[in-house]
Design an enzyme around this catalytic site. Sequence first.
Site, PDB file in Angstrom:
ATOM      1  N   LYS A 216       0.848  -1.200   0.000  1.00  0.00           N
ATOM      2  CA  LYS A 216       0.000   0.000   0.000  1.00  0.00           C
ATOM      3  C   LYS A 216       0.885   1.253   0.000  1.00  0.00           C
ATOM      4  CE  LYS A 216      -0.368  -0.377   5.040  1.00  0.00           C
ATOM      5  NZ  LYS A 216      -1.216  -0.854   6.144  1.00  0.00           N
TER       6      LYS A 216
ATOM      7  N   ARG B  98     -10.776  -0.140  15.286  1.00  0.00           N
ATOM      8  CA  ARG B  98     -10.686   0.733  14.122  1.00  0.00           C
ATOM      9  C   ARG B  98     -11.612   0.207  13.038  1.00  0.00           C
ATOM     10  NH1 ARG B  98      -4.882   1.388  11.167  1.00  0.00           N
ATOM     11  NH2 ARG B  98      -5.336  -0.784  10.679  1.00  0.00           N
TER      12      ARG B  98
ATOM     13  N   TYR C 275      16.393  29.760   8.883  1.00  0.00           N
ATOM     14  CA  TYR C 275      15.169  30.480   9.247  1.00  0.00           C
ATOM     15  C   TYR C 275      14.999  30.523  10.758  1.00  0.00           C
ATOM     16  CZ  TYR C 275      13.434  30.270   4.426  1.00  0.00           C
ATOM     17  OH  TYR C 275      13.261  30.425   3.081  1.00  0.00           O
TER      18      TYR C 275
ATOM     19  N   MET D 166      12.610  24.355   2.895  1.00  0.00           N
ATOM     20  CA  MET D 166      11.803  23.596   1.941  1.00  0.00           C
ATOM     21  C   MET D 166      12.681  22.715   1.049  1.00  0.00           C
ATOM     22  SD  MET D 166       9.037  24.930  -0.887  1.00  0.00           S
ATOM     23  CE  MET D 166       7.986  25.736   0.292  1.00  0.00           C
TER      24      MET D 166
END
Length: 358
Positions: free
Chosen positions: A34, A130, A254, A302
């Site tokens: 998956k 679940r 940053y 990024m």
Amino acid sequence: MRPLIAAVDLSAIRHNYAVAKRCAPGRQAFAVVKANAYGHGVREVVASLRGEADGFAVACLEEAAEVRALDDEARVLLLEGCFEPAEYQLAAQLGLDLVVQGVEQAEALLAAPLARPLSVWLKLDSGMHRLGFSPDALRHWHARLRGAAQVAELNLISHFACADLRGHTLNELQLEAFLDLLDLDFDQRSLANSAAILTMPASHMDWLRPGIMLYGATPLADLSAAELGLKPAMTLSAQLIAVREIAAGESVGYGATWEATRPSRIGTVSCGYADGYPLHAPSGTPVVVNGQRVPLAGRVSMDMLAVDLSDLPDARVGDPVELWGAQLPVDELAQACGTIGYELLTKVTARVPRRYLA
Ligand SMILES: *Cc1c(COP(=O)(O)O)cnc(C)c1O
């Protein structure tokens, strides 16, 4: 060309599949592919396991159709079943193994006119809460589905919530709940994910469902992939694209969150959070430059991140950087970042080219 690739060693995946099978001689195993084979590339992984794997398991019909197009013989298990009535006929056409995990799905299956009957896996909610039926509801639906025109095989499946935590009390309770239903007549049974394959032989049943272990990451909190004999499949590799010296007191990145406590050599690496490297990796997280570990310095950008090369004075632009893989287990990075190997592997983004080693 931007120096960033995810190299995928397909022979490692075949090795790890064989490890799973060796844990449970005589049993069969759905290779769980998956989420694009946990980020490794479903086409290449299925092609590589074709003829070797007894079957594949996926999360949805879209993924199942992709696998079926690559392998027209293997069993393909739809782990969450169908999401809408129209999907049952498609599932039958594709010859899938179908989980039925709730009343709505069971009723939709019985209402579906199918070209051929399906191999159905009734899901027991053994304690994870679940998906799946309670034991009583499962007995009821076993009786209703046994002999239904839509049903070829009738099988039992369930899933552990805490298999990664050895000795957790829920493991025993879930196994007992599963065993308690085996007075019913099932064709096949399946319970074990990677962690249970490696640590709970009593849970092996007829079909294993190895996922994360195929990709060479550990499913266990207290044993590494290497200790389990697993080989890492993916290595995320970049390069130093800039190197500079900064003075004590100057900051990096940053938010200026990292400050040099001594004159420092800073390397800039061609990988950032838009590639799937975790934004929340703290300063100090290990990064491998020229085969040596150096600490991440400052906030991940990024497209780039920075490392402190002060203890690696010979490092220069163009030198190889490994974010995780053969030299730095993905599990170790995950732990440093408060996440799990599953998340890091599945979040490598589409812009990172995959290169395959057969
Ligand atoms: C994803 C999944 C697996 C594989 O789990 P791993 O921990 O990756 O081995 C097995 N069974 C089900 C139902 C799953 O959803």
